[in-house]
Design a protein around this motif. Structure first.
Motif, short mmCIF file in Angstrom:
data_model
loop_
_atom_site.label_atom_id
_atom_site.label_comp_id
_atom_site.label_asym_id
_atom_site.label_seq_id
_atom_site.Cartn_x
_atom_site.Cartn_y
_atom_site.Cartn_z
N LEU A 7 105.35 31.65 58.21
CA LEU A 7 106.25 32.44 57.38
C LEU A 7 105.40 33.32 56.47
CD1 LEU A 7 108.97 33.17 56.05
CD2 LEU A 7 108.80 31.03 54.75
N GLU A 25 108.81 35.37 47.08
CA GLU A 25 108.44 33.95 47.00
C GLU A 25 109.68 33.06 46.93
OE1 GLU A 25 104.20 33.37 44.97
OE2 GLU A 25 105.59 34.46 43.67
N MET A 28 111.03 32.86 50.42
CA MET A 28 110.17 31.99 51.25
C MET A 28 110.42 30.52 50.94
SD MET A 28 106.34 33.46 51.92
CE MET A 28 105.81 33.31 50.23
N ASP A 29 110.55 30.20 49.66
CA ASP A 29 110.79 28.81 49.28
C ASP A 29 112.14 28.31 49.83
OD1 ASP A 29 108.37 28.69 47.96
OD2 ASP A 29 109.23 29.01 45.96
N ALA A 32 111.55 27.61 53.44
CA ALA A 32 110.71 26.42 53.59
C ALA A 32 111.48 25.14 53.28
CB ALA A 32 109.48 26.53 52.70
N GLN A 39 103.46 28.96 54.50
CA GLN A 39 103.81 30.17 53.77
C GLN A 39 102.56 30.98 53.40
OE1 GLN A 39 106.72 29.59 50.55
NE2 GLN A 39 106.85 27.47 51.20
#
Length: 193
Positions: A7, A25, A28-29, A32, A39
């Motif tokens: 990712l 971010e 992405m979190d 995830a 990441q």
């Protein structure tokens, strides 16, 4: 066992800290939290001195080449850029001009942007979506647009934005699942060969 998905987020923010990087971010979190992944954040503002003057990929330093390769090898992309003059930053476009035109085919891409006001919200559909359509990437159904008022100290504070980001990721999960399935099928083919 399949490997974690790669990712990669690209932030077109020109300074640090950056609202675009903070939004990238956060997205992405959220991904995830749902999918096993590695990441990586590419901050174009940090690459600007090495990137801005280059006209050919072969002239780029290794630090920029590594970030281009990370984007090309990603399984999922998150892209976030500030809006300047109604479009993505010039540095953002310059970076993607170096990406191989076939590298993003069928790659899921979650689009995001930040701007001073709501009037630039359509930039995602009018600027980012066509750029990634050129690459034949799979732009995910919902983009995420944030204004300056959605942040406090470069952290998302608006509940409406947090809900929109969560919804965008939830709507993306079926396409991300297809990526995971394709990765597993390819791994099985390699083992069988």
């Amino acid at each position: 066992m399949t490997r974690p998905l790669r990712l990669v987020a690209v932030s077109g923010g020109l300074q640090r800290p950056s609202k675009a990087a903070a939004l990238a971010e956060h997205l992405m979190d959220l991904i995830a939290d749902e999918v096993l992944c590695e990441q990586r954040l590419v901050e174009l503002g940090q690459l600007a001195p090495q990137l801005a003057g280059a006209t050919w990929r072969s002239h780029l330093p290794e630090t920029v080449e590594r970030e281009l390769a990370a984007v090309e090898q990603a399984d999922i992309l998150v892209v976030a850029t500030p809006v300047f003059r109604g479009a993505y930053t010039g540095l953002f476009k310059h970076f993607f001009d170096f990406i191989h035109q076939d590298a993003l085919i069928d790659k899921p891409v979650l689009l995001a942007a930040t701007g001073g006001s709501e009037r630039h919200a359509l930039m995602i559909d009018h600027q980012l979506r066509p750029l990634f359509s050129f690459f034949q990437a799979r732009t995910l159904p919902l983009g995420v647009y944030a204004t300056d008022q959605d942040f406090l100290d470069y952290r998302l504070q608006s509940e409406a934005l947090i809900q929109r980001a969560t919804l965008a990721v939830q709507r993306a999960l079926p396409l991300i699942g297809l990526t995971r399935h394709a990765q597993s099928a390819t791994a099985e083919e390699l083992v069988a060969a």
